[in-house]
Design a protein around this motif. Structure first.
Motif, PDB file in Angstrom:
ATOM      1  N   PHE A 155     -54.445  46.172 -69.365  1.00  0.00           N
ATOM      2  CA  PHE A 155     -54.286  45.242 -68.186  1.00  0.00           C
ATOM      3  C   PHE A 155     -52.813  45.549 -68.130  1.00  0.00           C
ATOM      4  CE2 PHE A 155     -52.070  41.375 -66.832  1.00  0.00           C
ATOM      5  CZ  PHE A 155     -52.915  41.384 -65.513  1.00  0.00           C
ATOM      6  N   ASP A 156     -52.438  45.782 -66.908  1.00  0.00           N
ATOM      7  CA  ASP A 156     -50.941  45.945 -66.344  1.00  0.00           C
ATOM      8  C   ASP A 156     -50.378  44.942 -65.775  1.00  0.00           C
ATOM      9  OD1 ASP A 156     -48.728  47.536 -66.077  1.00  0.00           O
ATOM     10  OD2 ASP A 156     -49.038  47.840 -63.997  1.00  0.00           O
ATOM     11  N   PRO A 157     -49.528  44.072 -66.128  1.00  0.00           N
ATOM     12  CA  PRO A 157     -48.925  42.830 -65.792  1.00  0.00           C
ATOM     13  C   PRO A 157     -48.159  43.082 -64.425  1.00  0.00           C
ATOM     14  CG  PRO A 157     -48.613  42.716 -67.945  1.00  0.00           C
ATOM     15  CD  PRO A 157     -49.007  44.204 -67.649  1.00  0.00           C
ATOM     16  N   GLU A 158     -47.648  44.140 -64.236  1.00  0.00           N
ATOM     17  CA  GLU A 158     -46.908  44.580 -62.980  1.00  0.00           C
ATOM     18  C   GLU A 158     -47.710  44.758 -61.769  1.00  0.00           C
ATOM     19  OE1 GLU A 158     -44.270  47.654 -63.532  1.00  0.00           O
ATOM     20  OE2 GLU A 158     -42.965  46.968 -65.467  1.00  0.00           O
ATOM     21  N   THR A 159     -48.874  45.470 -62.074  1.00  0.00           N
ATOM     22  CA  THR A 159     -49.816  45.687 -60.918  1.00  0.00           C
ATOM     23  C   THR A 159     -50.931  44.933 -60.901  1.00  0.00           C
ATOM     24  OG1 THR A 159     -50.928  47.431 -62.131  1.00  0.00           O
ATOM     25  CG2 THR A 159     -49.013  48.167 -60.894  1.00  0.00           C
ATOM     26  N   GLY A 160     -51.426  43.992 -61.851  1.00  0.00           N
ATOM     27  CA  GLY A 160     -52.476  43.238 -62.212  1.00  0.00           C
ATOM     28  C   GLY A 160     -53.855  44.097 -62.087  1.00  0.00           C
ATOM     29  N   ASP A 161     -53.463  45.391 -62.436  1.00  0.00           N
ATOM     30  CA  ASP A 161     -54.794  46.448 -62.341  1.00  0.00           C
ATOM     31  C   ASP A 161     -54.901  46.562 -63.882  1.00  0.00           C
ATOM     32  OD1 ASP A 161     -56.893  47.885 -61.320  1.00  0.00           O
ATOM     33  OD2 ASP A 161     -55.704  49.539 -60.652  1.00  0.00           O
ATOM     34  N   TYR A 162     -56.196  47.328 -63.991  1.00  0.00           N
ATOM     35  CA  TYR A 162     -56.684  47.733 -65.364  1.00  0.00           C
ATOM     36  C   TYR A 162     -56.711  48.927 -65.386  1.00  0.00           C
ATOM     37  CZ  TYR A 162     -57.891  42.992 -66.506  1.00  0.00           C
ATOM     38  OH  TYR A 162     -58.018  41.660 -66.695  1.00  0.00           O
ATOM     39  N   ASN A 163     -56.293  49.817 -66.520  1.00  0.00           N
ATOM     40  CA  ASN A 163     -56.482  51.022 -66.908  1.00  0.00           C
ATOM     41  C   ASN A 163     -55.816  51.949 -66.213  1.00  0.00           C
ATOM     42  OD1 ASN A 163     -58.214  50.125 -69.145  1.00  0.00           O
ATOM     43  ND2 ASN A 163     -59.809  49.944 -67.805  1.00  0.00           N
ATOM     44  N   PHE A 164     -55.882  52.142 -64.908  1.00  0.00           N
ATOM     45  CA  PHE A 164     -55.272  53.370 -63.913  1.00  0.00           C
ATOM     46  C   PHE A 164     -53.893  53.548 -64.254  1.00  0.00           C
ATOM     47  CE2 PHE A 164     -59.160  52.448 -61.741  1.00  0.00           C
ATOM     48  CZ  PHE A 164     -59.519  53.770 -61.396  1.00  0.00           C
ATOM     49  N   PRO A 165     -52.834  52.288 -64.570  1.00  0.00           N
ATOM     50  CA  PRO A 165     -51.371  52.359 -64.639  1.00  0.00           C
ATOM     51  C   PRO A 165     -51.143  53.259 -65.997  1.00  0.00           C
ATOM     52  CG  PRO A 165     -52.087  50.222 -63.742  1.00  0.00           C
ATOM     53  CD  PRO A 165     -53.059  50.827 -63.969  1.00  0.00           C
ATOM     54  N   PHE A 166     -52.032  52.948 -66.821  1.00  0.00           N
ATOM     55  CA  PHE A 166     -51.760  53.695 -68.312  1.00  0.00           C
ATOM     56  C   PHE A 166     -52.230  54.969 -68.245  1.00  0.00           C
ATOM     57  CE2 PHE A 166     -52.035  49.145 -68.854  1.00  0.00           C
ATOM     58  CZ  PHE A 166     -51.027  48.863 -70.079  1.00  0.00           C
TER      59      PHE A 166
ATOM     60  N   ASP B  76     -52.255  56.816 -65.642  1.00  0.00           N
ATOM     61  CA  ASP B  76     -51.156  57.675 -64.767  1.00  0.00           C
ATOM     62  C   ASP B  76     -49.908  57.956 -65.505  1.00  0.00           C
ATOM     63  OD1 ASP B  76     -52.961  57.403 -62.687  1.00  0.00           O
ATOM     64  OD2 ASP B  76     -51.701  55.786 -61.547  1.00  0.00           O
ATOM     65  N   LYS B  77     -49.617  57.166 -66.557  1.00  0.00           N
ATOM     66  CA  LYS B  77     -48.494  57.400 -67.482  1.00  0.00           C
ATOM     67  C   LYS B  77     -48.838  58.098 -68.640  1.00  0.00           C
ATOM     68  CE  LYS B  77     -45.135  54.791 -70.031  1.00  0.00           C
ATOM     69  NZ  LYS B  77     -44.502  53.533 -70.549  1.00  0.00           N
ATOM     70  N   TYR B  78     -49.848  58.034 -69.202  1.00  0.00           N
ATOM     71  CA  TYR B  78     -50.154  58.820 -70.400  1.00  0.00           C
ATOM     72  C   TYR B  78     -51.019  59.930 -70.326  1.00  0.00           C
ATOM     73  CZ  TYR B  78     -48.030  54.789 -72.914  1.00  0.00           C
ATOM     74  OH  TYR B  78     -47.007  53.941 -72.983  1.00  0.00           O
ATOM     75  N   ALA B  79     -51.897  60.289 -69.283  1.00  0.00           N
ATOM     76  CA  ALA B  79     -52.746  61.372 -69.143  1.00  0.00           C
ATOM     77  C   ALA B  79     -52.857  61.691 -67.498  1.00  0.00           C
ATOM     78  CB  ALA B  79     -54.182  60.865 -69.299  1.00  0.00           C
ATOM     79  N   PRO B  80     -51.506  61.924 -67.143  1.00  0.00           N
ATOM     80  CA  PRO B  80     -51.257  62.091 -65.526  1.00  0.00           C
ATOM     81  C   PRO B  80     -52.113  63.367 -65.069  1.00  0.00           C
ATOM     82  CG  PRO B  80     -49.435  62.829 -66.858  1.00  0.00           C
ATOM     83  CD  PRO B  80     -50.450  62.086 -67.619  1.00  0.00           C
ATOM     84  N   ASP B  81     -52.492  64.503 -65.840  1.00  0.00           N
ATOM     85  CA  ASP B  81     -53.424  65.464 -65.440  1.00  0.00           C
ATOM     86  C   ASP B  81     -54.799  65.369 -65.663  1.00  0.00           C
ATOM     87  OD1 ASP B  81     -50.608  66.571 -64.630  1.00  0.00           O
ATOM     88  OD2 ASP B  81     -50.264  67.533 -66.690  1.00  0.00           O
ATOM     89  N   LEU B  82     -55.275  64.425 -66.072  1.00  0.00           N
ATOM     90  CA  LEU B  82     -56.705  64.303 -66.701  1.00  0.00           C
ATOM     91  C   LEU B  82     -57.393  64.220 -65.416  1.00  0.00           C
ATOM     92  CD1 LEU B  82     -58.392  64.051 -69.081  1.00  0.00           C
ATOM     93  CD2 LEU B  82     -58.048  61.325 -68.948  1.00  0.00           C
ATOM     94  N   ASP B  83     -58.450  64.818 -65.234  1.00  0.00           N
ATOM     95  CA  ASP B  83     -59.379  64.621 -64.463  1.00  0.00           C
ATOM     96  C   ASP B  83     -60.625  64.082 -64.911  1.00  0.00           C
ATOM     97  OD1 ASP B  83     -60.929  65.080 -61.948  1.00  0.00           O
ATOM     98  OD2 ASP B  83     -61.578  67.386 -62.442  1.00  0.00           O
ATOM     99  N   TYR B  84     -60.889  62.927 -64.306  1.00  0.00           N
ATOM    100  CA  TYR B  84     -61.793  61.724 -64.878  1.00  0.00           C
ATOM    101  C   TYR B  84     -62.610  60.948 -63.948  1.00  0.00           C
ATOM    102  CZ  TYR B  84     -58.037  58.212 -64.113  1.00  0.00           C
ATOM    103  OH  TYR B  84     -57.233  57.767 -63.590  1.00  0.00           O
ATOM    104  N   ARG B  85     -63.235  60.069 -64.301  1.00  0.00           N
ATOM    105  CA  ARG B  85     -64.097  59.027 -63.705  1.00  0.00           C
ATOM    106  C   ARG B  85     -63.875  57.954 -64.653  1.00  0.00           C
ATOM    107  NH1 ARG B  85     -69.327  61.021 -60.528  1.00  0.00           N
ATOM    108  NH2 ARG B  85     -68.644  63.368 -59.825  1.00  0.00           N
ATOM    109  N   LEU B  86     -63.884  56.507 -63.935  1.00  0.00           N
ATOM    110  CA  LEU B  86     -63.773  55.334 -64.915  1.00  0.00           C
ATOM    111  C   LEU B  86     -64.889  54.474 -64.275  1.00  0.00           C
ATOM    112  CD1 LEU B  86     -61.513  54.389 -66.856  1.00  0.00           C
ATOM    113  CD2 LEU B  86     -60.437  52.956 -64.981  1.00  0.00           C
ATOM    114  N   ILE B  87     -65.725  54.105 -65.091  1.00  0.00           N
ATOM    115  CA  ILE B  87     -66.894  53.605 -64.934  1.00  0.00           C
ATOM    116  C   ILE B  87     -67.038  52.228 -65.881  1.00  0.00           C
ATOM    117  CG2 ILE B  87     -69.522  53.676 -64.812  1.00  0.00           C
ATOM    118  CD1 ILE B  87     -68.042  55.971 -63.313  1.00  0.00           C
ATOM    119  N   ASN B  88     -67.344  51.143 -65.028  1.00  0.00           N
ATOM    120  CA  ASN B  88     -67.283  49.727 -65.636  1.00  0.00           C
ATOM    121  C   ASN B  88     -68.663  49.701 -66.471  1.00  0.00           C
ATOM    122  OD1 ASN B  88     -67.952  46.677 -65.185  1.00  0.00           O
ATOM    123  ND2 ASN B  88     -66.308  47.063 -66.004  1.00  0.00           N
ATOM    124  N   LEU B  89     -68.284  49.183 -67.622  1.00  0.00           N
ATOM    125  CA  LEU B  89     -69.235  48.779 -68.579  1.00  0.00           C
ATOM    126  C   LEU B  89     -69.659  47.359 -68.374  1.00  0.00           C
ATOM    127  CD1 LEU B  89     -71.475  49.140 -70.779  1.00  0.00           C
ATOM    128  CD2 LEU B  89     -69.666  49.196 -72.444  1.00  0.00           C
TER     129      LEU B  89
END
Length: 646
Positions: free
Chosen positions: A465-476, A478-491
């Motif tokens: 959880f990113d407190p600044e944006t109120g979003d989950y996972n994407f901010p992290f 963007d910061k730690y794997a900016p070149d990664l081609d991925y999909r994020l699927i909710n469990l």
């Protein structure tokens, strides 16, 4: 025997230890001979050459359905000049396996025959002598050697023995192993006990029993013997008087004041080895009794005992029985993280193995000698040589597979944050044909992102959880794997909160209670999404982590947190409601959060990942998640996009 602390004599390598024992083996130590029915001889080893009593076949017989003829009478047959044969005079109808009639020497297949009249046929091709005929002794000739000495009898050999008229075969007796579990704290599993603190249920003997069965051994066991020298001596003497060739004393081989194995072996024979240069497995003791029985003191910790069984007992058993062990299947795998090791000690390390892309990856499992679950979770084992101080991340290592190659190729490598839904997912995937084996490693959400970025996992469970944006996972990401081609699927969306004892005896109602002197907390490890969530809420509540007693006490799973609370090691810990519910704990809600699966685009069409996606869209699967308690499935299976939040 006194109760003074035993001290290791001189630790030696496994190869040296085996050599010392093998040098002491005499003919009196070897299994004798016995005769067994041939049909019951599978896996036994022949004690002498076996020669056929009968030929096979015992007569000339037809190899095809058709007619038996004299080949000479067909030599003039041509397509434009067929030969007519009369039944009874020139040919006899015959079925496969029937004896060839006197005077006949060939069989013409029924497909090559033209029926002219009721008692005559025509043929357009000549036959040659012994065509389609199995001659006497074609397979076996009486008196010939069927099986040599020291031959391990297979299922096919049984057919050969019976065909050659061998109703019973002389074989070596099965190697007999007798185990004596020891320890005041050890409970006999046969009584189905309920262990109290400080007590353990004896299971090592049954691990060895199953191994011994696979090695073709006879197995026997004494009920657990307490740490009393006289009782242990009596149990050992009874074992030495039995038909066992190897006697194993379980536990008591270390260097504690109640570890009597070394001393009792010295009384009953000669001590050969006290301590191996191996981890786990160091507290292994080896000796030879006065009546030529091999004596083994096996470590009490489960993983240590298994190393003793695999690396010491198995080679000894195969030597005594005359069998040749199968060569292990090995693969080259990429080590997913650095592993330190003690110089001068050979280390045996259980690893989780899976094929990710074009390479195998090996993830070390917990190394504790008492970690029994590593034995069931491992797909492979590797050795760290004694002359290395560990192995670096990304090193290519040789891994001995403990599962079939096909099963390893069906492993779905999952790294990241722990959640009970991942365990539920693993169980459901195992129902497919072929089964998908989900191997999960709990290193926290940040560890999961790192594994995906490095290409050592198919997917990762993350909930950052990113407190600044109120979003989950994407901010992290963007910061730690900016070149990664991925999909994020909710469990699932899950409920996090404080797990407390039933009835909440400390009256813990919120984070504001954590700084109290009478509250002991247990935390998740650094990098875990739950830890990040905690730190966010502590900051919101203006509570310094230094004020939380037990903040630095770390666990790697939600169930680990729950067990700490249940066992009163801690008064509370932050975790998911499902873990609290599973162990009957009370739960103080704190937050809802999104638990997503991070999947590289390269693996989205992988058959194993496709099965995951199919499950996530299943109503029954979603209902199963909700039944765990503390989960919502409104987003389950949906691809997440930045800004979606909850």
């Amino acid at each position: 025997m006194d109760s003074q602390r035993s001290i290791y004599l001189k630790t030696i390598s496994i190869d040296e230890a085996l050599e010392k024992v093998l040098e002491e083996i005499t003919p009196a130590s070897l299994p004798g001979r016995e005769s067994v029915p041939s049909q019951q001889a599978l896996g036994r080893v022949t004690a002498g050459p076996v020669r056929a009593r009968y030929s096979s076949p015992t007569f000339h017989s037809a190899a095809m359905d058709g007619v038996a003829v004299r080949a000479e009478s067909t030599f003039t047959a041509r397509e434009d000049n067929p030969v007519i044969l009369e039944k009874g005079r020139d040919y006899v109808e015959i079925n496969t396996g029937n004896p060839i009639p006197d005077g006949m020497d060939s069989v013409i297949m029924v497909e090559k025959i033209n029926q002219e009249y009721e008692h005559s046929i025509s043929i357009e091709q000549p036959a040659y002598p012994w065509q389609n005929v199995r001659r006497i002794g074609e397979d076996i000739v009486a008196t010939e050697l069927l099986l040599p000495r020291n031959h391990e009898i297979s299922a096919y050999d049984i057919g050969v023995l019976l065909s050659g008229g061998i109703w019973e075969v002389d074989v070596y007796q099965q190697v007999g192993i007798h185990v004596i579990p020891t320890g005041d704290e050890v409970l006999d599993f046969t009584s189905r006990p309920d262990p109290s603190p400080g007590q353990v249920i004896e299971s090592n003997s049954q691990v060895l029993a199953a191994m011994a069965q696979s090695w073709g051994c006879r197995f026997s066991r004494t009920a657990p013997v307490p740490d009393e020298p006289q009782k242990l001596e009596k149990a050992l003497q009874e074992a030495l008087d039995s038909q066992a060739h190897i006697v194993v004393i379980g536990a008591g081989s270390s260097a504690g004041s109640k570890d009597f194995t070394r001393r009792i072996i010295q009384e009953k024979g000669r001590l050969l080895v006290h301590g191996l240069k191996a981890m786990p497995g160091k507290p292994t003791v080896l000796g030879i009794s006065h009546n030529n029985k091999i004596l083994v003191g096996a470590p009490g910790y489960p993983v240590s005992s298994v190393i003793c069984f695999e690396q010491i007992l198995k080679p000894l058993v195969y030597h005594l029985s005359g069998k040749t062990p199968e060569e292990p299947v090995t693969v080259e795998a990429r080590l997913t993280r650095k592993i330190p090791s003690r110089l001068g000690m050979e280390e045996f390390l259980r690893v989780s193995v899976g094929r990710v892309g074009e390479q195998y990856v090996a993830t070390p499992l917990p190394r504790g000698a008492g970690m029994m679950t590593t034995l069931t979770k491992a797909q492979g084992m590797t050795r760290i040589p004694a002359d290395l101080e560990g192995m670096q991340q990304d090193r290519m290592i040789e891994v001995q597979l403990l599962r079939r190659s096909r099963e390893v190729n069906q492993v779905l490598v999952t790294v990241g944050s722990h959640d009970n839904t991942v365990d539920f997912l693993a169980n459901e995937l195992a129902l497919f044909n072929p089964p998908v084996r989900l191997a999960s490693t709990h290193v926290g959400s940040m560890g999961g992102i790192t594994a995906i970025r490095r290409g050592t996992a198919h997917m990762a469970g993350i909930h950052l959880f990113d407190p600044e944006t109120g979003d989950y996972n994407f901010p992290f990401l963007d910061k730690y794997a900016p070149d990664l081609d991925y999909r994020l699927i909710n469990l699932a969306v899950r409920h996090q909160g404080l797990m407390v004892l039933p009835g909440n005896p400390r009256n813990i109602r919120s984070l504001q209670d954590l700084p109290r002197d009478d509250v002991e907390f247990v935390n998740r490890q650094k990098g875990a999404g739950t830890r990040i969530l905690l730190d966010h809420h502590l900051q919101q509540a203006d509570i310094s982590p230094e004020k939380v007693k037990g903040y630095s006490n770390e666990e790697y799973t939600h169930m680990g947190i729950a067990v700490n609370v249940l066992s009163r090691t801690a008064d509370c810990g932050l975790g998911i409601k499902a873990a609290a519910q599973a162990l009957g704990l009370d739960f103080v809600p704190l937050a809802r959060e999104r638990y997503d699966l991070l999947i590289p685009e390269d693996f989205i069409q992988d058959d194993k990942v496709v099965q995951v996606m199919n499950l996530l869209h299943s109503r029954d699967f979603k209902a199963g998640i909700e039944s765990l308690g503390g989960y919502e499935t409104t987003l389950t299976g949906r691809e997440m996009k930045p800004g979606m939040g909850l």
